[in-house]
Write a protein that holds these residues in place. Structure first.
Motif, PDB file in Angstrom:
ATOM      1  N   THR A 159      45.617  42.344  31.865  1.00 47.06           N
ATOM      2  CA  THR A 159      45.524  41.014  32.471  1.00 47.06           C
ATOM      3  C   THR A 159      45.839  41.161  33.954  1.00 47.06           C
ATOM      4  O   THR A 159      46.799  41.840  34.319  1.00 47.06           O
ATOM      5  N   GLN A 160      44.997  40.576  34.798  1.00 46.28           N
ATOM      6  CA  GLN A 160      45.158  40.718  36.245  1.00 46.28           C
ATOM      7  C   GLN A 160      45.022  39.368  36.938  1.00 46.28           C
ATOM      8  O   GLN A 160      44.185  38.546  36.569  1.00 46.28           O
ATOM      9  N   ASN A 161      45.857  39.164  37.945  1.00 47.32           N
ATOM     10  CA  ASN A 161      45.846  37.928  38.714  1.00 47.32           C
ATOM     11  C   ASN A 161      45.194  38.164  40.072  1.00 47.32           C
ATOM     12  O   ASN A 161      45.514  39.141  40.755  1.00 47.32           O
ATOM     13  N   LEU A 162      44.247  37.291  40.431  1.00 45.84           N
ATOM     14  CA  LEU A 162      43.565  37.386  41.724  1.00 45.84           C
ATOM     15  C   LEU A 162      43.755  36.072  42.479  1.00 45.84           C
ATOM     16  O   LEU A 162      43.588  34.995  41.908  1.00 45.84           O
ATOM     17  N   LYS A 163      44.093  36.157  43.746  1.00 49.39           N
ATOM     18  CA  LYS A 163      44.351  34.959  44.562  1.00 49.39           C
ATOM     19  C   LYS A 163      43.034  34.291  44.955  1.00 49.39           C
ATOM     20  O   LYS A 163      42.639  34.249  46.128  1.00 49.39           O
ATOM     21  N   LEU A 164      42.354  33.754  43.947  1.00 48.08           N
ATOM     22  CA  LEU A 164      41.039  33.138  44.153  1.00 48.08           C
ATOM     23  C   LEU A 164      40.983  31.760  43.498  1.00 48.08           C
ATOM     24  O   LEU A 164      39.978  31.376  42.924  1.00 48.08           O
ATOM     25  N   ILE A 186      29.305  31.697  50.696  1.00 48.97           N
ATOM     26  CA  ILE A 186      30.611  31.991  51.297  1.00 48.97           C
ATOM     27  C   ILE A 186      31.644  32.295  50.212  1.00 48.97           C
ATOM     28  O   ILE A 186      32.442  33.242  50.334  1.00 48.97           O
ATOM     29  N   ILE A 187      31.619  31.508  49.120  1.00 51.98           N
ATOM     30  CA  ILE A 187      32.533  31.781  48.002  1.00 51.98           C
ATOM     31  C   ILE A 187      32.268  33.189  47.477  1.00 51.98           C
ATOM     32  O   ILE A 187      33.195  33.950  47.193  1.00 51.98           O
ATOM     33  N   ASP A 188      30.998  33.523  47.357  1.00 54.26           N
ATOM     34  CA  ASP A 188      30.618  34.845  46.855  1.00 54.26           C
ATOM     35  C   ASP A 188      31.193  35.944  47.746  1.00 54.26           C
ATOM     36  O   ASP A 188      31.685  36.968  47.260  1.00 54.26           O
ATOM     37  N   GLU A 189      31.156  35.714  49.058  1.00 53.00           N
ATOM     38  CA  GLU A 189      31.706  36.696  49.988  1.00 53.00           C
ATOM     39  C   GLU A 189      33.219  36.821  49.829  1.00 53.00           C
ATOM     40  O   GLU A 189      33.781  37.916  49.909  1.00 53.00           O
ATOM     41  N   PHE A 190      33.892  35.673  49.615  1.00 50.25           N
ATOM     42  CA  PHE A 190      35.338  35.686  49.430  1.00 50.25           C
ATOM     43  C   PHE A 190      35.746  36.498  48.204  1.00 50.25           C
ATOM     44  O   PHE A 190      36.732  37.226  48.215  1.00 50.25           O
ATOM     45  N   ILE A 191      35.000  36.349  47.120  1.00 47.29           N
ATOM     46  CA  ILE A 191      35.458  36.885  45.832  1.00 47.29           C
ATOM     47  C   ILE A 191      34.854  38.227  45.445  1.00 47.29           C
ATOM     48  O   ILE A 191      35.412  38.931  44.609  1.00 47.29           O
ATOM     49  N   SER A 192      33.731  38.598  46.068  1.00 46.56           N
ATOM     50  CA  SER A 192      33.009  39.803  45.627  1.00 46.56           C
ATOM     51  C   SER A 192      33.839  41.076  45.707  1.00 46.56           C
ATOM     52  O   SER A 192      33.829  41.901  44.785  1.00 46.56           O
ATOM     53  N   SER A 193      34.566  41.256  46.802  1.00 48.66           N
ATOM     54  CA  SER A 193      35.304  42.519  46.978  1.00 48.66           C
ATOM     55  C   SER A 193      36.388  42.668  45.916  1.00 48.66           C
ATOM     56  O   SER A 193      36.567  43.750  45.345  1.00 48.66           O
ATOM     57  N   GLN A 194      37.121  41.566  45.637  1.00 46.29           N
ATOM     58  CA  GLN A 194      38.196  41.652  44.637  1.00 46.29           C
ATOM     59  C   GLN A 194      37.634  41.887  43.238  1.00 46.29           C
ATOM     60  O   GLN A 194      38.187  42.649  42.451  1.00 46.29           O
ATOM     61  N   LEU A 195      36.519  41.204  42.916  1.00 45.82           N
ATOM     62  CA  LEU A 195      35.906  41.407  41.599  1.00 45.82           C
ATOM     63  C   LEU A 195      35.346  42.817  41.457  1.00 45.82           C
ATOM     64  O   LEU A 195      35.376  43.407  40.379  1.00 45.82           O
ATOM     65  N   SER A 196      34.863  43.354  42.561  1.00 46.65           N
ATOM     66  CA  SER A 196      34.335  44.722  42.540  1.00 46.65           C
ATOM     67  C   SER A 196      35.444  45.727  42.230  1.00 46.65           C
ATOM     68  O   SER A 196      35.258  46.655  41.433  1.00 46.65           O
TER      69      SER A 196
END
Length: 515
Positions: A159-164, A186-196
């Motif tokens: 289980t992992q927590n991401l500040k998104l 823009i949302i995609d840009e915010f979240i893509s790196s962390q999801l990757s």
């Protein structure tokens, strides 16, 4: 039957559900009241909430109290989440709220909050158990962050927590003065790196069949059927259509169609984009929207703890599975962990009358045995400190922050000389009750560790018996245990100090050996 109220003081909404809880019918929701109040934006930006927000919160809570009295509510629980966790003056604000309303709000750690959300899904019973038979992710979307929990063959593996969180993302976008048409990219840009990064570290070659989503707004999809559904299930491919439909309408039009407040529409849209992106990263086929909230989990846990509801799912095993996966990630020894676990729990059970601890503390000891050597991944010299840092930096869903602190310290002092209250208390916020739990569990783990110091699992069987002021530990082995005896009695001093009980080793068919 009990009438119970669950209150969720969330980042952007104050919600209360009234339940009837009985052995025959389980949970039955009889009313749901929601009030939009944005606590998170203030807290995430400044670390405090304004006086006007506190005033509004107190006014609504007083109204909720009158509603509870009208329903003759017998018990309630009120919990604050990330907005309070990130508040610098939380203790002052919480005291003020209790004085003005008579309602006591407890602040959940992130892992406690997500565990309750997880329990809210489990309140669906057989439907939940059926979904997690296949590889499944729970996506828990909050105001400050999202939590992604992975299940493989009914077992929680990470289980992992991401500040998104939706409020955090909305705040970022509002500062950029974006047009609605720009939101998705823009949302995609915010979240893509962390999801990757998440995919690379935790998904690897896994194919996730299902996603279970918990949030306060996507449930509107279930109610209004704006995408094709079978019961509460959505084909993952339909999420593109959902995002398109909500994004193409004005806020006013979307609010009218979905029967939601206008200010909730941007948050619904952000939730939809998040879910769509996560489902694509995981390659999921089905999305289940059970329509539950934190309030359902609060009620479920109350019913479970008071033995009104019998849980169909074993939540303790999820906590243990999570610990085992952390140990595996840091290359812990599975065989040695199992040996330590068996010895430590045997000693714990035989010392019940002396230690005065309960089932929960037994679980904490079990987790400590599983994670006993995780720090060696970083350093064989500073094993205790490194183990402590790994445990405190790794979320174990279902444990509070203080429980994780207890586990981390037990593992730490298994490898180091024990520090007393005046020293430990300087470094961490620790009450005397927690300190005593650390001392008692450490004493047990130390002698369990001493019995297997060679790491060769020499003992076929270990039995313990408390006789007066001695704990007789009988071991079944035919091999030489000179090393174990020497190291055992060195570690036994702390055990005797904590319990005023002297542990002695008896090798099967031998006489009692004493130091």
């Amino acid at each position: 039957m009990k009438t119970f109220a669950a209150i969720d003081v969330g980042s952007y909404e104050l919600a209360m559900k009234i339940f009837e809880i009985s052995k025959q019918s389980g949970l039955k929701e009889i009313d749901c009241i929601r009030h939009r109040i944005d606590l998170g934006t203030d807290t995430y930006a400044t670390g405090k909430i304004s006086y006007n927000r506190v005033d509004e919160l107190c006014r609504v809570l007083r109204e909720y109290k009158k509603i509870m009295e009208g329903y003759k509510v017998e018990a309630y629980r009120a919990y604050g989440t990330s907005a309070f966790r990130e508040m610098d003056n939380a203790i002052i604000v919480l005291d003020q709220i209790e004085q003005r309303t008579g309602i006591r709000i407890e602040v959940l750690s992130n892992s406690e909050q997500r565990f309750l959300d997880y329990k809210s899904i489990a309140s669906k019973g057989k439907a939940f158990n059926k979904v997690i038979e296949k590889e499944t992710a729970i996506l828990d979307i909050g105001g400050g962050s999202i939590q992604i929990s992975l299940f493989v063959k009914d077992s929680l593996v990470t289980t992992q927590n991401l500040k998104l969180g939706v409020l955090r993302l909305q705040d970022r976008m509002s500062r950029l003065n974006l047009k609605p048409s720009q939101y998705e990219n823009i949302i995609d840009e915010f979240i893509s790196s962390q999801l990757s990064v998440f995919k690379k570290l935790y998904l690897k070659d896994r194919e996730i069949e299902n996603i279970i989503v918990v949030d306060d707004y996507i449930s509107a999809v279930v109610e209004h059927k704006i995408v094709k559904m079978a019961d509460d299930y959505i084909e993952a491919s339909e999420m593109d259509l959902f995002v398109e439909k909500v994004g193409a309408r004005s806020t006013v039009e979307a609010a009218r169609i979905l029967d939601m407040p206008e200010e909730s529409i941007p948050l619904l849209y952000i939730s939809g984009v998040l879910l769509n992106r996560v489902s694509k990263v995981m390659g999921a086929k089905l999305i289940w929207v059970p329509g539950v909230t934190l309030c359902d989990g609060i009620a479920y846990e109350y019913g479970e703890k008071n033995k009104i509801i019998k849980a169909e799912h074993n939540f303790e095993q999820d906590i243990i599975a999570c610990a085992k996966n952390i140990s595996r990630r840091y290359m812990g020894s599975k065989r040695r962990g199992e040996t330590l676990e068996k010895i430590a729990l045997t000693i714990y059970d035989s010392m019940k009358k002396v230690h005065g601890l309960g089932k929960r503390e037994r679980l904490l000891l079990q987790i400590a045995t599983i994670l006993h050597d995780c720090g060696k991944y970083i350093s064989l010299v500073n094993l205790g400190e490194c183990s402590y840092n790994i445990i405190m930096s790794t979320e174990i869903i279902g444990l509070s922050h203080m429980e994780r602190e207890i586990v981390a310290n037990v593992v730490k002092y298994n490898h180091m000389d024990f520090n007393y209250y005046g020293v430990i208390g300087q470094d961490i916020e620790l009450d005397k009750e927690a300190y005593l739990k650390i001392a008692k569990l450490t004493a047990i783990l130390k002698i369990a560790n001493g019995l297997d110091r060679s790491h060769k699992q020499k003992f076929k069987d270990v039995k313990t018996l408390l006789q007066g002021e001695e704990l007789i530990i009988t071991i079944d082995t035919s091999v030489d245990i000179t090393l174990e005896k020497g190291l055992f009695y060195k570690r036994a001093d702390f055990f005797e100090e904590v319990y005023s009980v002297k542990p002695v080793i008896r090798q099967k068919n031998d006489k009692v050996e004493k130091s």
